[in-house]
Design a protein around this motif. Structure first.
Motif, PDB file in Angstrom:
ATOM      1  N   HIS A 247     -34.231  -8.953 -59.721  1.00 56.80           N
ATOM      2  CA  HIS A 247     -33.581  -7.992 -59.137  1.00 56.80           C
ATOM      3  C   HIS A 247     -32.855  -7.635 -60.147  1.00 56.80           C
ATOM      4  CE1 HIS A 247     -34.290  -6.367 -54.699  1.00 56.80           C
ATOM      5  NE2 HIS A 247     -33.795  -8.483 -54.616  1.00 56.80           N
ATOM      6  N   ASP A 248     -32.503  -6.219 -60.497  1.00 57.74           N
ATOM      7  CA  ASP A 248     -31.603  -5.827 -62.392  1.00 57.74           C
ATOM      8  C   ASP A 248     -32.344  -6.483 -62.755  1.00 57.74           C
ATOM      9  OD1 ASP A 248     -29.478  -4.569 -60.462  1.00 57.74           O
ATOM     10  OD2 ASP A 248     -28.489  -5.887 -59.549  1.00 57.74           O
TER      11      ASP A 248
ATOM     12  N   THR B 253     -35.808  -3.001 -57.519  1.00 61.94           N
ATOM     13  CA  THR B 253     -34.135  -2.600 -58.925  1.00 61.94           C
ATOM     14  C   THR B 253     -34.448  -2.963 -60.242  1.00 61.94           C
ATOM     15  OG1 THR B 253     -33.037  -4.550 -58.237  1.00 61.94           O
ATOM     16  CG2 THR B 253     -32.707  -2.395 -56.731  1.00 61.94           C
TER      17      THR B 253
ATOM     18  N   SER C 221     -32.668 -12.863 -61.608  1.00 59.70           N
ATOM     19  CA  SER C 221     -32.223 -11.722 -61.742  1.00 59.70           C
ATOM     20  C   SER C 221     -31.418 -11.209 -62.213  1.00 59.70           C
ATOM     21  CB  SER C 221     -31.750 -11.907 -60.212  1.00 59.70           C
ATOM     22  OG  SER C 221     -30.660 -12.794 -60.092  1.00 59.70           O
ATOM     23  N   ALA C 222     -30.962 -10.620 -62.711  1.00 62.14           N
ATOM     24  CA  ALA C 222     -29.790  -9.235 -64.225  1.00 62.14           C
ATOM     25  C   ALA C 222     -30.633  -9.830 -65.415  1.00 62.14           C
ATOM     26  CB  ALA C 222     -28.808  -9.640 -63.358  1.00 62.14           C
TER      27      ALA C 222
END
Length: 207
Positions: free
Chosen positions: A114-115, A97, A132-133
């Motif tokens: 992720h992200d 992602t 993440s993010a």
């Protein structure tokens, strides 16, 4: 056969050639050595003989002048019509992602969570851990082993040096240089220079 021009100089050019050879053994790799003069001006005449015709390119340059040298080279190649896919080295773990811009380099053993969004022309060094993010702007330079916490934001053309740890949700502004090992727990304003040789932060002006 698919072809790729790898443009740069010195050890970084040699490294990029070896990395692409591992990532895609079927590529016809074509190294192009690009030098600078005493005024740090590129001899761009070496690019005049490059033929797009389905070939891709990769700019393998260091973080000189807040990574603008690498960005300048990328821009010249884009002007000539080259596509510049990201280089994800063997052993790097990039979440499905995550989003990677053109001419991004993810070093061996790095982790991108992720992200995450990694802007074009950004370098993530070997063994770096990106939570993440995270949002990392265009043309940032993240040295080997740097840790960036979840949901942190790193501005365009920022440089994070060896041993830097960015806490969760911390923001580092664009054009910052953070070259002091240790954990950053407060936001850093744009154009701030932190270096171990200085007792206090320095603001970059006229940029």
């Amino acid at each position: 056969m698919r072809s790729k021009y790898v443009i740069g100089s010195g050890a970084l050019l040699d490294w990029a050639m070896a990395a692409w050879r591992e990532v895609d053994p079927g590529l016809d790799l074509r190294p192009v050595r690009l030098d600078q003069d005493a005024a740090y001006v590129f001899d761009l005449s070496v690019l005049d003989n490059l033929v797009v015709d389905g070939a891709t390119a990769f700019a393998a340059y260091d973080d000189q002048f807040l990574n603008f040298r690498r960005f300048e080279l990328m821009a010249k190649l884009k002007e000539r019509g080259f596509s510049m896919p990201a280089l994800v080295c063997p052993g790097a773990l990039v979440a499905n992602t995550a989003s990677l811009g053109e001419n991004v380099m993810i070093g061996a053993g790095a982790i991108v969570g992720h992200d995450c969004q990694i802007g074009f022309n950004t370098v993530i060094g070997s063994g770096a851990n990106i939570g993440s993010a995270c949002r990392i702007g265009n043309s940032a330079w993240i040295e080997a082993g740097v840790v960036i916490g979840r949901a942190a934001k790193i501005g365009a053309n920022a440089t994070l040096g060896l041993g830097v740890i960015i806490g969760d949700a911390i923001e580092v502004g664009k054009f910052c240089v953070v070259d002091v090992a240790g954990k950053i727990t407060k936001n850093i304003a744009a154009k701030t220079f932190l270096h171990a040789s200085f007792d206090t932060s320095i603001n970059i002006v006229e940029l």
